[in-house]
Motif scaffolding. Structure first.
Motif, PDB file in Angstrom:
ATOM      1  N   ARG A  93       0.825  -1.203   0.000  1.00 20.67           N
ATOM      2  CA  ARG A  93       0.000   0.000   0.000  1.00 20.67           C
ATOM      3  C   ARG A  93       0.864   1.260   0.000  1.00 20.67           C
ATOM      4  O   ARG A  93       1.893   1.317   0.677  1.00 20.67           O
ATOM      5  N   PRO A  94       0.467   2.306  -0.711  1.00 18.27           N
ATOM      6  CA  PRO A  94       1.215   3.560  -0.678  1.00 18.27           C
ATOM      7  C   PRO A  94       1.016   4.279   0.649  1.00 18.27           C
ATOM      8  O   PRO A  94      -0.015   4.105   1.314  1.00 18.27           O
ATOM      9  N   TRP A  95       2.021   5.090   1.026  1.00 19.12           N
ATOM     10  CA  TRP A  95       1.850   5.911   2.230  1.00 19.12           C
ATOM     11  C   TRP A  95       2.447   7.285   2.009  1.00 19.12           C
ATOM     12  O   TRP A  95       3.434   7.445   1.300  1.00 19.12           O
ATOM     13  N   VAL A  96       1.784   8.265   2.591  1.00 18.27           N
ATOM     14  CA  VAL A  96       2.147   9.672   2.435  1.00 18.27           C
ATOM     15  C   VAL A  96       2.582  10.234   3.779  1.00 18.27           C
ATOM     16  O   VAL A  96       1.912  10.031   4.801  1.00 18.27           O
ATOM     17  N   LEU A  97       3.700  10.941   3.781  1.00 21.92           N
ATOM     18  CA  LEU A  97       4.201  11.612   4.983  1.00 21.92           C
ATOM     19  C   LEU A  97       3.929  13.102   4.883  1.00 21.92           C
ATOM     20  O   LEU A  97       4.342  13.760   3.920  1.00 21.92           O
ATOM     21  N   ASP A  98       3.231  13.635   5.886  1.00 25.26           N
ATOM     22  CA  ASP A  98       2.974  15.076   5.980  1.00 25.26           C
ATOM     23  C   ASP A  98       3.734  15.592   7.199  1.00 25.26           C
ATOM     24  O   ASP A  98       3.289  15.425   8.338  1.00 25.26           O
ATOM     25  N   PRO A  99       4.905  16.212   6.996  1.00 30.75           N
ATOM     26  CA  PRO A  99       5.787  16.592   8.107  1.00 30.75           C
ATOM     27  C   PRO A  99       5.403  17.933   8.741  1.00 30.75           C
ATOM     28  O   PRO A  99       6.183  18.901   8.732  1.00 30.75           O
TER      29      PRO A  99
END
Length: 267
Positions: A93-99
């Motif tokens: 599954r793709p994952w997105v990081l919002d820092p």
């Protein structure tokens, strides 16, 4: 990619999102959960906020995409994130990081930089956050950016060399970089900065587009274009931030391929 091809890909991915209704697992900050969920629902995706550390790992493999947003990071959430990311990756599954607010605050900065080893499908942040995530000094103050999106171009390129699939730098213009291209999206409206959670919702929308597109760069462009155009359309009727928040959800609900083709501004 040429601009015409990019515009076509945005339309196709928007149609795919609406058809597939991807389930987005949001490990996000406490301030924005409701708005994030409503933004995903309005666009056509499905949100879930499963946060217990033991459940987070189990659910990450069931969802279509994972969002990791460190805006109100606490110890329990760190445990849940550390459990969810490997589970999402193991399931493909793709994952997105919002820092969020990375740079001025040491704990989240150290933690977010450590997550880069897990090769995020996409990083979505303002210029100051992207600069700080890459190890440079940004001019951010909390969640506010003191830098223009273009100032983070080299930092974004470094993140890509470290395994990040694409970087979406949000600002007055949104800069998108990936191995398959570079784009500047000029859609959007200043009122988007007056509603808490629009940027965080952008990260969730990015995760939804990653679930329906094999190319993170393409997913990032679609995210910037769709949210930017929705912001423009919402501002045409809203008289202030309160009305704008509701109008933005309505605009996400109603946006279609025709609106994208008519209003997109790519450089």
């Amino acid at each position: 990619m040429e601009n015409a091809e990019l515009v076509s890909s945005v339309v196709v991915d928007l149609e795919r999102l609406r058809a597939r209704k991807p389930l987005v697992h949001c490990l996000t900050n406490q301030v924005v959960k409701g708005f994030t969920a409503n933004a995903l629902l309005a666009l056509g995706a499905a949100p879930a906020m499963v946060e217990h550390p033991e459940e987070a790992a189990q659910f990450a493999g069931m969802a279509d995409a994972l969002l990791v947003n460190v805006g109100t990071l606490d110890s329990m959430q760190m445990v849940a994130i550390d459990a969810a990311i490997p589970a999402a990756r193991a399931a493909g599954r793709p994952w997105v990081l919002d820092p969020v607010a990375v740079g001025p605050l040491e704990v989240r900065t150290r933690f977010a930089r450590g997550l880069l080893a897990a090769a995020p499908t996409m990083v979505r942040g303002n210029a100051s956050e992207v600069l700080s995530l890459a190890g440079e000094a940004g001019a951010g103050r909390g969640v506010e950016s003191g830098d223009e999106a273009r100032a983070a171009a080299r930092a974004a390129e470094r993140l890509i060399t470290r395994g990040v699939g694409a970087v979406l730098v949000s600002g007055r213009e949104d800069l998108v970089l990936g191995p398959s291209g570079r784009a500047l999206v000029a859609n959007g409206h200043a009122m988007m900065t007056l509603v808490t959670g629009v940027g965080c919702a952008m990260g969730a929308i990015a995760a939804a587009f990653c679930a329906v597109s094999a190319d993170p760069f393409r997913a990032a462009v679609a995210t910037a274009v769709v949210l930017g155009i929705a912001g423009e359309r919402a501002a045409e009727t809203a008289r202030g931030p309160g009305a704008f928040q509701i109008a933005l959800l309505d605009a996400l609900y109603s946006i279609d391929g025709a609106a994208v083709a008519e209003r997109v501004r790519l450089a």
